[in-house]
Enzyme design. Structure first.
Site, PDB file in Angstrom:
ATOM      1  N   ASP A 281       0.865  -1.168   0.000  1.00 19.97           N
ATOM      2  CA  ASP A 281       0.000   0.000   0.000  1.00 19.97           C
ATOM      3  C   ASP A 281       0.914   1.234   0.000  1.00 19.97           C
ATOM      4  O   ASP A 281       2.135   1.135   0.153  1.00 19.97           O
ATOM      5  CB  ASP A 281      -0.979   0.000   1.180  1.00 19.97           C
ATOM      6  CG  ASP A 281      -2.203   0.870   0.882  1.00 19.97           C
ATOM      7  OD1 ASP A 281      -2.149   1.697  -0.056  1.00 19.97           O
ATOM      8  OD2 ASP A 281      -3.223   0.743   1.582  1.00 19.97           O
TER       9      ASP A 281
HETATM   10  C1  NOJ Z   1      -3.943   4.048   0.012  1.00 17.19           C
HETATM   11  C2  NOJ Z   1      -5.132   3.158   0.099  1.00 17.19           C
HETATM   12  O1  NOJ Z   1      -5.125   2.430   1.313  1.00 17.19           O
HETATM   13  C3  NOJ Z   1      -5.230   2.170  -1.056  1.00 17.19           C
HETATM   14  O2  NOJ Z   1      -6.446   1.497  -0.966  1.00 17.19           O
HETATM   15  C4  NOJ Z   1      -5.071   2.869  -2.368  1.00 17.19           C
HETATM   16  O3  NOJ Z   1      -5.190   1.946  -3.419  1.00 17.19           O
HETATM   17  C5  NOJ Z   1      -3.718   3.551  -2.366  1.00 17.19           C
HETATM   18  N1  NOJ Z   1      -3.674   4.542  -1.319  1.00 17.19           N
HETATM   19  C6  NOJ Z   1      -3.398   4.214  -3.705  1.00 17.19           C
HETATM   20  O4  NOJ Z   1      -4.147   5.340  -3.896  1.00 17.19           O
END
Ligand code: NOJ
Length: 739
Positions: A281
């Site tokens: 993530d």
């Molecule tokens: C953080 C989020 O937790 C995730 O779900 C997302 O895909 C990413 N940012 C990218 O934007």
């Protein structure tokens, strides 16, 4: 002759796929041999590129140079044909001309915005949900996107957590079905077409169980809970072919998921044999430092790669430190190669080595983003997602005699709030507000409008005008709820009541004595006891997307008979959280709310929810009868059939979602009082009756036992069918025999 040819083709298909895989393997091996250590690391570095093109691009000269040097393998937040072409062209200047992957959070639509995922889940309509993902994929793919960071398949039982909005709710069985539908919608049956994008099962794992519903917080749970409740939707996504997984920000039993070899190497890539790629993530590799798990960024890089995180999203740990870690032997070269291989395989499967621009086609983009069918589909999914929580004295559908309709409330004419949290390319002007939807449909009725306050309703200066409008009407439609930015990532709330002054607004409107139909928008279950007690009708509309206003009007005027059912429990108060229908018994269960002394109870609240999982009303009624089992004993390896009749006993055609629950009465690990194990949707005309069947087999009765294995134990079970988890219409005993 035709048939024979088809049969031959079908027989040859697996071997063709096998040959294709072998060919890709060979190409990847050849490429890997040519790559330097730095180029390999580059494939694992994912960069966000929001403003890389256009007048500001000079500010990012160093990053653009990295792309040209082959130090970047994939990007997020670059979208549109023009932009993706421009950036791809840079990557193709690199020594080995390895194309980039373009990824994006296409969560509930690309240009055409669909209901937020929790809303879609409330449709329980797998075909509609798949369609929603399909449209999103067609639009995104035509805009140069190869990969979406969806579906989020995290189970959550705590609506304080803002991200309940992005998932399918609290239930493992329903969540698994929906995970499969979404993956199929995004990817089709096989990647390689220019309308199929890679799906991501996220966030691996257990992110939805953050302590106290606070986003990014620690998670602590037994291995049984993990396997039984939280992992199955991931496994379902994998079985449906999900090309990628994203790990998560949280720790699980003390280990950051991003650094967890147990999750990523043992379970995902080991036991489940996942061949796709795992992306971290956003900066979650780097965040292992503040977690107190990695000493510094270099240590974080080593730990993450060794644990099975293939791509570093915006963490800069791999690009800065992975090459050294390999040189010093902290990371084995073969583990690095395995991660790089996973990325390259996907690039080959998507056909990017043949044509790096094949997703970025201006004519296709134009056509896909302006296809009127997409809006029709969005409207259909939106009305299917809405849940009629309450409908006293048939307040809905609006009577033909209602000649003056007052549409009141801060969300009545809002477009932004209908869109929900993840708007990618949607245009505000395209959104149909609730007021607009009602006006379009109201015919000769007079529609008046008073907002009373701005969205959020922190202060209210329009109450008098709103009350006057209500007094002057035959019926009031009151549009209230959360604003779009109150749920989603980092939007945990300690008070999930209806925000601001909206309860006061409701009370003032109700005091006019006019029938009040509440249309509630939200990304999570809200708490609204006074409204629940006093409103004449409540339609829970979530954040319904571009066609939201039309969809609301379809339901209010009875052009669509509501069929949504709650995918998540609605609590009465914050103190009950976390709350799920899948409660355990205790040694001291509450059998009678009047007798709670020394029972597992609260002295200031009942245990039951305000609205139960699976609840949702219709403009018609359904009668269940004649439930029977093909046998009330079952031997291992056998299956039996549970059947019953369902009839439409009301006056309107309608769709019922029949639900099957089980309880294992005595077992080596205590089981929940109810577990959803099946559901079917039945559309019936008034007076029509149909026989419904569910197959029960060992699988239906299995759970994750103390040996950490799935299995069913001989003994007695209770099978239940009904219209909601708290509206069981038939119960049948079943005994699973030893042999
Ligand atoms: C953080 C989020 O937790 C995730 O779900 C997302 O895909 C990413 N940012 C990218 O934007």
């Amino acid at each position: 002759m035709m048939k024979l040819r088809h049969l031959l083709a079908a027989a040859l298909l697996p071997s063709f796929a096998f040959a294709q895989d072998a060919q890709i393997d060979r190409k990847v091996n050849e490429l890997l041999k040519k790559m330097t250590l730095e180029e390999k690391v580059g494939q694992l570095h994912q960069l966000s590129g929001r403003q890389f093109t256009g007048p500001e691009s000079s500010k990012f000269a160093d990053k653009l140079a990295d792309i040209r040097a082959g130090k970047v393998g994939s990007m997020l937040n670059v979208k549109g044909v023009a932009e993706t072409r421009e950036i791809q062209a840079l990557a193709l200047q690199s020594r080995l001309r390895i194309p980039l992957l373009f990824s994006l959070d296409v969560i509930h639509g690309y240009k055409t915005t669909f209901p937020v995922p929790l809303g879609e889940a409330a449709s329980w309509d797998l075909e509609a949900i798949e369609q929603g993902a399909r449209v999103a994929a067609i639009e995104a793919a035509a805009s140069g996107i190869h990969w979406t960071f969806a579906p989020m398949v995290d189970i959550s039982r705590d609506p304080r957590w803002g991200r309940v909005m992005e998932g399918a709710g609290e239930d493992t069985y329903l969540g698994s079905q929906i995970a499969r539908a979404r993956v199929k919608g995004f990817q089709t049956s096989k990647l390689g077409g220019t309308d199929a994008i890679m799906a991501t099962a996220k966030h691996f794992a257990a992110y939805g169980a953050a302590i106290a519903g606070r986003d990014y917080n620690a998670v602590d749970m037994s291995e049984q809970q993990l396997h039984e409740v939280y992992l199955p939707p991931f496994k379902a996504a994998l079985d449906a072919g999900a090309a990628t997984f994203m790990n998560s920000f949280n720790t699980l039993n003390g280990i950051p998921a991003t650094g967890s070899a147990h999750l990523q190497r043992d379970i995902l890539k080991g036991e489940w044999k996942f061949k796709g790629l795992v992306v971290s993530d956003w900066a979650s590799i780097k965040e292992m430092v503040p977690h107190g798990y990695a000493a510094d960024l270099a240590d974080a890089a080593t730990r993450a790669l060794n644990a099975g995180s293939d791509i570093d999203m915006e963490g800069y740990a791999y690009t800065k430190h992975l090459a050294d870690a390999v040189k010093s032997g902290k990371v084995q070269a073969k583990l690095l190669d395995d991660a790089v291989r996973r990325v390259l395989v996907k690039k080959f499967e998507l056909g990017l080595f043949d044509d790096p621009y094949r997703f970025s086609d201006a004519a296709r983009e134009q056509a896909a983003l302006n296809d009127p069918k997409h809006r029709e589909i969005a409207r259909d999914v939106a009305r299917k997602s809405m849940v009629l929580l309450k409908n006293d004295n048939n307040a809905l559908p609006l009577a033909a005699g209602a000649k003056r309709i007052a549409v009141i409330g801060p969300l009545a004419d809002s477009k932004r709030d209908l869109e929900g949290g993840w708007v990618v390319q949607g245009e505000r002007a395209d959104v149909v507000s609730i007021l607009e939807g009602i006006r379009r449909r109201a015919g000769s009725a007079t529609v008046t409008h008073a907002a009373a306050c701005a969205p959020g309703c922190a202060t209210m200066d329009g109450l008098d005008a709103a009350v006057a409008a209500a007094k002057d009407a035959d019926v009031v439609v009151l549009a209230i709820g959360e604003t779009w930015d109150m749920s989603g990532e980092a939007k945990s709330r300690t008070d999930i009541g209806v925000p601001g002054q909206q309860n006061k607004l409701f009370e003032a409107i109700k005091a006019t004595g006019k029938p009040v139909v509440v249309v509630m928008l939200a990304g999570r279950p809200l708490i609204f006891n006074t409204i629940a007690d006093q409103a004449d009708a409540i339609l829970y509309a979530w954040f319904p997307g571009t066609e939201g206003g039309n969809a609301v009007a379809d339901v209010l005027f009875g052009d669509y008979n509501p069929s949504g059912k709650l995918p998540v429990t609605f609590p009465r108060n914050m103190g009950q959280l976390p709350l799920s229908y899948a409660q355990y018994s205790t040694g001291r269960p509450v059998l009678d709310e009047k007798n709670i002394v020394y029972k597992s109870a609260y002295i200031d609240s009942v245990n039951t929810p305000r609205y139960a999982f699976g609840h949702g009303l219709s403009y018609t009624s359904f009668r269940y009868s004649g439930a029977s089992l093909s046998s009330n004993t079952m031997r291992p390896g056998q299956s039996i059939t549970l059947s019953f009749d369902i009839a439409n006993s009301g006056k309107a055609a309608g769709t019922e979602t029949v639900q099957l629950y089980i309880r294992d009465l005595v077992s080596s690990v205590v089981r929940p009082l109810k577990e959803l194990k099946g559901f079917q949707q039945v559309r019936l005309q008034p007076g029509e009756q149909r026989r419904i069947s569910f197959t029960i087999d060992r699988n239906t009765l299995s759970f994750f036992n103390t040996q950490l294995k799935w299995g069913a134990e001989p003994g007695d079970f209770k099978l239940m069918v009904g219209s909601a988890s708290d509206d069981i219409r038939a119960e049948l005993p079943l005994r699973l025999l030893e042999k």
